[in-house]
Write a protein that holds these residues in place. Structure first.
Motif, short mmCIF file in Angstrom:
data_model
loop_
_atom_site.label_atom_id
_atom_site.label_comp_id
_atom_site.label_asym_id
_atom_site.label_seq_id
_atom_site.Cartn_x
_atom_site.Cartn_y
_atom_site.Cartn_z
N UNK A 1 0.87 -1.22 0.56
CA UNK A 1 0.48 -0.39 0.05
C UNK A 1 1.00 1.61 0.02
N UNK A 2 2.23 0.99 0.91
CA UNK A 2 2.74 2.27 0.68
C UNK A 2 3.52 3.01 -0.22
N UNK A 3 3.76 1.26 -1.65
CA UNK A 3 4.25 1.84 -2.52
C UNK A 3 2.86 2.86 -3.20
N UNK A 4 2.47 2.08 -3.60
CA UNK A 4 0.51 2.79 -4.23
C UNK A 4 0.74 3.62 -4.54
N UNK A 5 0.75 4.60 -2.44
CA UNK A 5 0.59 6.05 -1.88
C UNK A 5 1.87 6.80 -3.55
N UNK A 6 3.01 6.43 -2.93
CA UNK A 6 4.36 6.33 -3.63
C UNK A 6 4.05 7.28 -5.10
N UNK B 1 1.10 9.48 7.81
CA UNK B 1 0.07 8.12 8.54
C UNK B 1 1.51 7.18 7.61
N UNK B 2 2.06 7.61 6.66
CA UNK B 2 3.44 7.25 5.55
C UNK B 2 4.57 6.58 7.16
N UNK C 1 -4.36 5.16 5.17
CA UNK C 1 -3.72 5.61 4.19
C UNK C 1 -4.54 5.29 3.11
N UNK C 2 -5.14 3.75 3.14
CA UNK C 2 -5.60 3.24 1.88
C UNK C 2 -6.87 3.59 1.72
N UNK C 3 -7.49 4.45 3.34
CA UNK C 3 -8.90 4.67 2.12
C UNK C 3 -8.57 6.45 1.66
N UNK C 4 -7.27 7.12 1.53
CA UNK C 4 -6.40 8.73 1.38
C UNK C 4 -6.73 7.66 -0.32
N UNK C 5 -6.00 7.30 -0.80
CA UNK C 5 -5.68 5.96 -1.39
C UNK C 5 -6.45 5.97 -2.62
N UNK C 6 -8.27 5.40 -2.17
CA UNK C 6 -9.07 5.79 -3.41
C UNK C 6 -9.88 6.57 -3.73
#
Length: 323
Positions: free
Chosen positions: A46-51, A85-86, A153-158
């Protein structure tokens, strides 16, 4: 290696260097196509998705969380930014005591549907549960390991991408990684992913993920998944990242280390990056030697310091041997 793997309840392990497999064994009933629960190694994915979203301009690490999800303004996350979050440096109250059935980490599992509901007041979805969390300290303080940080963080990414996590992760990571097998992610009754620990993947694909990190964000198949600058600043951290780690209430057993972008950096004197999950899941990345290793396990207990650090020492020794 055989003794270490036998003593640490290993289902499968492998080592590769610059994309070439050096060792691969499945002593615990797996085969190369078996998907294994990653537990908190999921956080690093998930951190890589955010990046990738940051690199594409869809996500700003310094932007307040409630600017993405307005409902968070009335929660304990009010005033926190994506960077908190990160690096797990919010001031939220959340117990990660796996052996306490009343700890927030166990109540979260009930809200998701991962575990039986023990009380009628437990929220019925992950996001509803996250909105109940309260602040205990200023945001941006010491590192504290909390699974809820990755779930927010996953919610924010979505929200930032307009896509649910299975599709988002497929587009930004898995399809570009050259994966041999599909990954899966557990979801709650509303379709929200268990970002903190619900992803399942095969051992070889974890090695591919680690190799991407070792190669400055480029996959073995040639796709640039993350910019090299994101990998570099993950290893570098902020000026206060190691101090925040040193003063953590979490028992890290990694003196001089730090936590950055959903990864563990266990050493102060050399670049080694870890993705870790309870019950014995690990990805080991040493970009200096080019060594990447992955281990999937079934420890009876969530955490076991000797098993963790025996595995780390074994992979370190392989790295030294191959220099």
């Amino acid at each position: 290696m055989a003794e270490t793997m036998a003593a640490t309840n290993t289902n499968g392990w492998m080592v590769c260097r610059y994309g070439r497999i050096i060792a691969e064994e499945y002593p615990g009933g797996m085969d190369p196509n078996t998907r294994h629960l990653l537990m908190s190694v999921s956080k690093s994915l998930v951190g890589v998705v955010a990046g990738a979203l940051v690199a594409g301009g869809a996500l700003d690490p310094l932007r307040p969380l409630n600017s993405y999800v307005p409902e968070l303004a009335s929660s304990g996350y009010s005033g926190a930014v994506v960077r908190h979050l990160l690096d797990m440096r919010s001031g939220i109250h959340f117990s990660e005591d796996y052996l306490d059935p009343q700890a927030e980490v166990r109540v979260l599992e009930q809200a998701i549907g991962w575990a039986p509901r023990q009380h009628p007041l437990v929220p019925h979805t992950m996001y509803d549960f996250l909105l109940t969390l309260q602040q205990k300290a200023p945001h941006g303080g010491p590192f504290e390991y909390r699974s809820c940080e990755t779930d927010v963080l996953g919610w924010i990414c979505e929200v930032a991408s307009g896509l649910r996590m299975p599709e988002l992760m497929s587009q930004l990571l898995w399809s570009r990684l050259g994966a041999e097998n599909d990954a899966t992610i557990a979801v709650d009754s509303a379709g929200s992913g268990m970002y903190d620990g619900g992803i399942c993947a095969s051992l070889r694909d974890l090695a591919r993920f680690g190799s991407m990190l070792a190669q400055g964000g480029a996959s073995l198949s040639g796709n640039q998944i993350l910019p090299p600058s994101w990998i570099e600043e993950t290893f570098r951290g902020e000026p206060d990242s190691r101090a925040a780690f040193a003063t953590s209430p979490t028992q890290t057993l990694m003196p001089g280390g730090m936590y950055r972008n959903q990864f563990w950096l266990p050493y102060a004197d050399r670049d080694v990056l870890l993705c870790l999950g309870i019950h014995g899941q690990m990805i080991y990345v040493n970009p200096t030697t080019g060594v990447v290793a992955a281990k999937l396990s079934s420890w009876a207990e969530p955490q076991h310091a000797w098993k963790l650090f025996a595995t780390l020492r074994a992979f370190d020794e392989i790295s030294r041997h191959l220099v």
